[in-house]
Design an enzyme around this catalytic site. Structure first.
Site, PDB file in Angstrom:
ATOM      1  N   ARG A 129      -4.602  11.063   4.016  1.00  0.00           N
ATOM      2  CA  ARG A 129      -3.545  12.091   4.029  1.00  0.00           C
ATOM      3  C   ARG A 129      -2.520  11.852   2.946  1.00  0.00           C
ATOM      4  NH1 ARG A 129      -0.421  14.328   7.528  1.00  0.00           N
ATOM      5  NH2 ARG A 129       1.733  13.961   7.001  1.00  0.00           N
ATOM      6  N   CYS A 154      -5.020  12.698  12.268  1.00  0.00           N
ATOM      7  CA  CYS A 154      -5.792  11.462  12.346  1.00  0.00           C
ATOM      8  C   CYS A 154      -5.580  10.895  13.756  1.00  0.00           C
ATOM      9  CB  CYS A 154      -5.338  10.465  11.288  1.00  0.00           C
ATOM     10  SG  CYS A 154      -3.708   9.845  11.611  1.00  0.00           S
ATOM     11  N   LYS A 201       0.864  -1.204   0.000  1.00  0.00           N
ATOM     12  CA  LYS A 201       0.000   0.000   0.000  1.00  0.00           C
ATOM     13  C   LYS A 201       0.898   1.250   0.000  1.00  0.00           C
ATOM     14  CE  LYS A 201      -1.770   1.574   4.030  1.00  0.00           C
ATOM     15  NZ  LYS A 201      -1.417   2.955   4.359  1.00  0.00           N
ATOM     16  N   ASN A 202       1.915   1.247   0.865  1.00  0.00           N
ATOM     17  CA  ASN A 202       2.710   2.463   1.051  1.00  0.00           C
ATOM     18  C   ASN A 202       3.772   2.672  -0.018  1.00  0.00           C
ATOM     19  OD1 ASN A 202       1.094   2.981   3.198  1.00  0.00           O
ATOM     20  ND2 ASN A 202       2.610   2.445   4.762  1.00  0.00           N
ATOM     21  N   ARG A 261       0.052  14.909  12.523  1.00  0.00           N
ATOM     22  CA  ARG A 261       0.535  14.682  11.146  1.00  0.00           C
ATOM     23  C   ARG A 261       0.826  16.016  10.414  1.00  0.00           C
ATOM     24  NH1 ARG A 261      -1.310   9.318   9.819  1.00  0.00           N
ATOM     25  NH2 ARG A 261       0.302   9.287   8.235  1.00  0.00           N
ATOM     26  N   PRO A 262       1.686  16.868  10.935  1.00  0.00           N
ATOM     27  CA  PRO A 262       1.989  18.148  10.273  1.00  0.00           C
ATOM     28  C   PRO A 262       2.636  17.913   8.901  1.00  0.00           C
ATOM     29  CG  PRO A 262       3.548  17.750  12.036  1.00  0.00           C
ATOM     30  CD  PRO A 262       2.497  16.685  12.155  1.00  0.00           C
ATOM     31  N   ILE A 263       2.703  18.991   8.117  1.00  0.00           N
ATOM     32  CA  ILE A 263       3.325  18.901   6.788  1.00  0.00           C
ATOM     33  C   ILE A 263       4.406  19.960   6.636  1.00  0.00           C
ATOM     34  CG2 ILE A 263       1.378  17.820   5.560  1.00  0.00           C
ATOM     35  CD1 ILE A 263       0.570  20.701   4.701  1.00  0.00           C
ATOM     36  N   ASP A 264       4.922  20.466   7.755  1.00  0.00           N
ATOM     37  CA  ASP A 264       5.913  21.549   7.701  1.00  0.00           C
ATOM     38  C   ASP A 264       7.149  21.164   6.895  1.00  0.00           C
ATOM     39  OD1 ASP A 264       6.155  19.763   9.994  1.00  0.00           O
ATOM     40  OD2 ASP A 264       7.926  20.924  10.518  1.00  0.00           O
ATOM     41  N   LEU A 265       7.572  19.909   6.966  1.00  0.00           N
ATOM     42  CA  LEU A 265       8.786  19.496   6.243  1.00  0.00           C
ATOM     43  C   LEU A 265       8.514  19.460   4.733  1.00  0.00           C
ATOM     44  CD1 LEU A 265      10.024  16.679   8.658  1.00  0.00           C
ATOM     45  CD2 LEU A 265      10.735  19.081   8.576  1.00  0.00           C
ATOM     46  N   VAL A 306       8.000   7.499  16.753  1.00  0.00           N
ATOM     47  CA  VAL A 306       7.682   8.133  15.472  1.00  0.00           C
ATOM     48  C   VAL A 306       6.417   8.973  15.543  1.00  0.00           C
ATOM     49  CG1 VAL A 306       7.144   7.702  13.034  1.00  0.00           C
ATOM     50  CG2 VAL A 306       8.890   6.323  14.196  1.00  0.00           C
ATOM     51  N   ARG A 340      -8.593  -0.299   4.847  1.00  0.00           N
ATOM     52  CA  ARG A 340      -7.710   0.737   4.316  1.00  0.00           C
ATOM     53  C   ARG A 340      -6.366   0.144   3.918  1.00  0.00           C
ATOM     54  NH1 ARG A 340      -7.604   6.437   7.245  1.00  0.00           N
ATOM     55  NH2 ARG A 340      -6.261   6.622   5.444  1.00  0.00           N
ATOM     56  N   ASP A 372       4.545   0.963  12.148  1.00  0.00           N
ATOM     57  CA  ASP A 372       3.279   0.349  11.708  1.00  0.00           C
ATOM     58  C   ASP A 372       3.085  -1.046  12.289  1.00  0.00           C
ATOM     59  OD1 ASP A 372       3.324   1.790   8.353  1.00  0.00           O
ATOM     60  OD2 ASP A 372       2.874   2.626  10.323  1.00  0.00           O
TER      61      ASP A 372
HETATM   62  C1  EPZ Z   1       4.104   7.123   6.145  1.00  0.00           C
HETATM   63  O1  EPZ Z   1       3.304   8.153   6.684  1.00  0.00           O
HETATM   64  C2  EPZ Z   1       3.203   5.900   6.078  1.00  0.00           C
HETATM   65  N1  EPZ Z   1       2.075   6.161   5.204  1.00  0.00           N
HETATM   66  C3  EPZ Z   1       2.708   5.556   7.482  1.00  0.00           C
HETATM   67  O2  EPZ Z   1       1.938   4.362   7.374  1.00  0.00           O
HETATM   68  C4  EPZ Z   1       3.919   5.276   8.368  1.00  0.00           C
HETATM   69  O3  EPZ Z   1       3.485   5.024   9.680  1.00  0.00           O
HETATM   70  C5  EPZ Z   1       4.854   6.497   8.361  1.00  0.00           C
HETATM   71  O4  EPZ Z   1       5.219   6.826   6.998  1.00  0.00           O
HETATM   72  C6  EPZ Z   1       6.135   6.244   9.153  1.00  0.00           C
HETATM   73  O5  EPZ Z   1       6.807   5.148   8.645  1.00  0.00           O
HETATM   74  C7  EPZ Z   1       2.255   6.068   3.851  1.00  0.00           C
HETATM   75  O6  EPZ Z   1       3.347   5.792   3.383  1.00  0.00           O
HETATM   76  C8  EPZ Z   1       1.049   6.322   2.994  1.00  0.00           C
HETATM   77  P1  EPZ Z   1       6.104  10.569   8.215  1.00  0.00           P
HETATM   78  P2  EPZ Z   1       3.862   9.685   6.681  1.00  0.00           P
HETATM   79  O7  EPZ Z   1       5.980  11.815   7.419  1.00  0.00           O
HETATM   80  O8  EPZ Z   1       4.626   9.940   5.463  1.00  0.00           O
HETATM   81  C9  EPZ Z   1       6.316  13.884  11.528  1.00  0.00           C
HETATM   82  C10 EPZ Z   1       0.068   3.001   7.725  1.00  0.00           C
HETATM   83  O9  EPZ Z   1      -0.395   2.507   8.760  1.00  0.00           O
HETATM   84  N2  EPZ Z   1       6.278  14.862  10.437  1.00  0.00           N
HETATM   85  O10 EPZ Z   1       7.334   9.743   8.110  1.00  0.00           O
HETATM   86  O11 EPZ Z   1       2.735  10.584   7.009  1.00  0.00           O
HETATM   87  C11 EPZ Z   1       4.973  13.198  11.718  1.00  0.00           C
HETATM   88  O12 EPZ Z   1       4.126  13.993  12.527  1.00  0.00           O
HETATM   89  C12 EPZ Z   1       0.533   4.447   7.721  1.00  0.00           C
HETATM   90  O13 EPZ Z   1       0.201   2.380   6.636  1.00  0.00           O
HETATM   91  C13 EPZ Z   1       6.486  16.199  10.716  1.00  0.00           C
HETATM   92  O14 EPZ Z   1       6.689  16.586  11.858  1.00  0.00           O
HETATM   93  O15 EPZ Z   1       4.857   9.620   7.944  1.00  0.00           O
HETATM   94  C14 EPZ Z   1       5.339  11.911  12.395  1.00  0.00           C
HETATM   95  O16 EPZ Z   1       5.462  12.133  13.792  1.00  0.00           O
HETATM   96  C15 EPZ Z   1       0.285   5.138   9.062  1.00  0.00           C
HETATM   97  N3  EPZ Z   1       6.423  17.110   9.702  1.00  0.00           N
HETATM   98  C16 EPZ Z   1       6.714  11.595  11.808  1.00  0.00           C
HETATM   99  O17 EPZ Z   1       7.182  12.806  11.193  1.00  0.00           O
HETATM  100  C17 EPZ Z   1       6.201  16.735   8.405  1.00  0.00           C
HETATM  101  O18 EPZ Z   1       6.184  17.603   7.507  1.00  0.00           O
HETATM  102  C18 EPZ Z   1       6.692  10.515  10.758  1.00  0.00           C
HETATM  103  O19 EPZ Z   1       5.830  10.949   9.742  1.00  0.00           O
HETATM  104  C19 EPZ Z   1       6.000  15.358   8.135  1.00  0.00           C
HETATM  105  C20 EPZ Z   1       6.048  14.433   9.159  1.00  0.00           C
END
Ligand code: EPZ
Length: 434
Positions: free
Chosen positions: A105, A129, A35-36, A134-138, A339, A409, A317
């Site tokens: 997201r 969620c 999926k990912n 789940r911020p998007i600042d990065l 995480v 999902r 996960d």
């Molecule tokens: C991906 O989510 C996966 N989803 C998630 O799987 C997985 O848990 C996660 O990576 C970590 O491995 C998909 O690939 C579709 P992140 P993503 O950005 O990209 C923080 C599942 O169950 N962060 O690596 O959203 C964030 O808040 C799902 O299949 C910022 O602070 O994860 C989190 O604490 C759930 N700012 C950490 O980083 C940002 O701009 C990891 O998030 C982005 C993220």
């Protein structure tokens, strides 16, 4: 290929799963495409106007949601059995629908490719969620470094850049989504981009391989430093994404938790090394054949310590599914979730079954108990739902799990796969009023 293979269950269609525990799982389980990996590759198909065909797609709810987002912005996204062909020709980069992006997201991954290809993108702000804000600042900081103007308002974010240019980007956290969005944007930017402290997940590597397959030039995938040379345009391809290591890991944990003998494949066992190490530490026997993995256990696991980390650490996960196996282990396990800030939503439900779990900040102390009994449970998110199923499979008596749509999902036909290896599990409408 039966119709059921392409059927996508809608939210709430079959809200309940009923499980009768106590049966060791024995047999082989087929692993689907990841999926990912599928979701970012579907978004990356926006980088070219030529057809991109993805065979062997699991028709998961999230995959269908992203397909619908793509269709809503004008993309041709035709399903043929398990195959999806995406053709991003006449696109409206402003038309991404809020109700779909908020629901899933990962839809935000269309921002980078739309901006890179069309110089503009208007994407709804993805919601938080159950597992965190789940911020998007990065994502935003990186796209700005590549030359994007970013404006937000009314729940949308608008990106504009006549032409993106290469940049040196350092990610404060190796975010999977941010790495993927920036990788896609950089692949059509002018010049070289370096992304440092990049995510190394296998799904990021798969996206890099896909971008290279459509004419991109990405180096260093799977290391903390990605180097991308922007291209003027990309071409189409047919691409098979990697197997789903989280689906596979979930079924291996279920096999160990029930004292069974389960083989999962096809899989890239390298992608599961952290889990295989932890299951061995807990006393299960693992046979790693590279493209399939077999777990056998007598059901009496030992307590272990687990800390979730970005890849190649233990995957967040699989934290909830593994916890569901450790609630019957001998001793106290110390689990630390580094995480996400709120990924213990399964704990109150597991306690209803008799589990002894104490939460202290990001750490969960899980003391094994032999007296796990079935209960009425409610799923809160995808991986917590999987944890409830695993706990119910190894508990005494029957459990029912409501809001089971969370499972759809990310798990393709989960109850059928578990039933095929001896689980007493079924979906029903048993919660509906007569
Ligand atoms: C991906 O989510 C996966 N989803 C998630 O799987 C997985 O848990 C996660 O990576 C970590 O491995 C998909 O690939 C579709 P992140 P993503 O950005 O990209 C923080 C599942 O169950 N962060 O690596 O959203 C964030 O808040 C799902 O299949 C910022 O602070 O994860 C989190 O604490 C759930 N700012 C950490 O980083 C940002 O701009 C990891 O998030 C982005 C993220």
């Amino acid at each position: 290929m039966s119709d059921r293979d392409t059927e996508v269950r809608q939210v709430g269609q079959l809200p309940e799963i009923v499980v009768r525990g106590g049966q060791p799982l024995r047999g082989e389980i087929q692993v689907e495409a990841s999926k990912n990996a599928t979701l970012p590759v579907m978004a990356a198909a926006l980088l070219t106007a030529e057809p991109v065909t993805l065979p062997g797609i699991p028709w998961l709810h999230d995959v269908d949601t992203l397909r619908r987002v793509l269709v809503s912005i004008g993309v041709g996204a035709e399903r043929d059995g398990r195959s999806l062909t995406i053709e991003a020709r006449d696109i409206d980069p402003f038309a991404a629908p809020e109700h779909l992006v908020r629901r899933m997201r990962a839809s935000f991954l269309i921002a980078g490719p739309l901006l890179a290809r069309f110089g503009v993108a208007r994407v709804p702000l993805p919601g938080g969620c159950a597992i965190g804000s789940r911020p998007i600042d990065l994502h935003l900081k990186g796209l700005q470094a590549l030359g994007a103007d970013v404006e937000s308002g009314n729940g949308y974010i608008e990106f504009r850049a006549p032409r993106l240019h290469g940049a040196n980007i350092y990610l404060d956290f190796p975010s999977v989504g941010a790495t993927e969005n920036l990788l896609m944007a950089a692949s059509l930017a002018d010049g070289w981009t370096v992304i440092e402290n990049a995510a190394q997940e296998p799904e990021v590597v798969d996206l890099a391989n896909f971008i290279n397959a459509i004419g991109g030039e990405v180096r260093g995938a799977g290391t903390p430093e990605l180097r991308v040379r922007g291209q003027s345009h990309m071409h189409g391809t047919t691409y098979q994404v990697i197997p789903d290591r989280i689906e596979a890991g979930t079924y291996l944990i279920a096999g160990a938790a029930t004292g069974g003998d389960v083989t999962v494949g096809p899989i890239v066992s390298e992608h599961l090394k952290p889990l295989l190490a932890k299951l061995r530490e807990a006393g299960a026997v693992l046979e790693d054949a590279g493209d399939y993995v077999r777990v056998t256990s007598d059901g009496s696991l030992q307590a272990i310590d687990v800390k979730t980390m970005p890849y190649p650490g233990f995957p967040t996960d699989l934290q909830a599914p593994l916890m569901a196996a450790l609630i019957r282990a001998k001793g106290t396990s110390v689990m630390t979730e580094t995480v996400f800030e709120n990924r213990y939503m399964q704990v109150p439900e597991l306690r209803r079954m008799g589990a002894d779990i104490k939460i202290e900040g990001r750490t969960a102390l899980v003391t094994g108990t032999s007296r796990l009994t079935g209960a009425s449970l409610r799923a809160s998110d995808l991986r917590a739902a999987a944890a409830l199923v695993i706990a119910a499979l190894s508990a005494e008596g029957a459990s029912d799990i409501s809001d089971a749509y969370h499972l759809d999902r990310g798990y393709y036909r989960l109850e059928e796969k578990l039933a095929s290896v001896g689980a007493e599990i079924e979906r029903c409408r048993c919660s509906e009023e007569p």
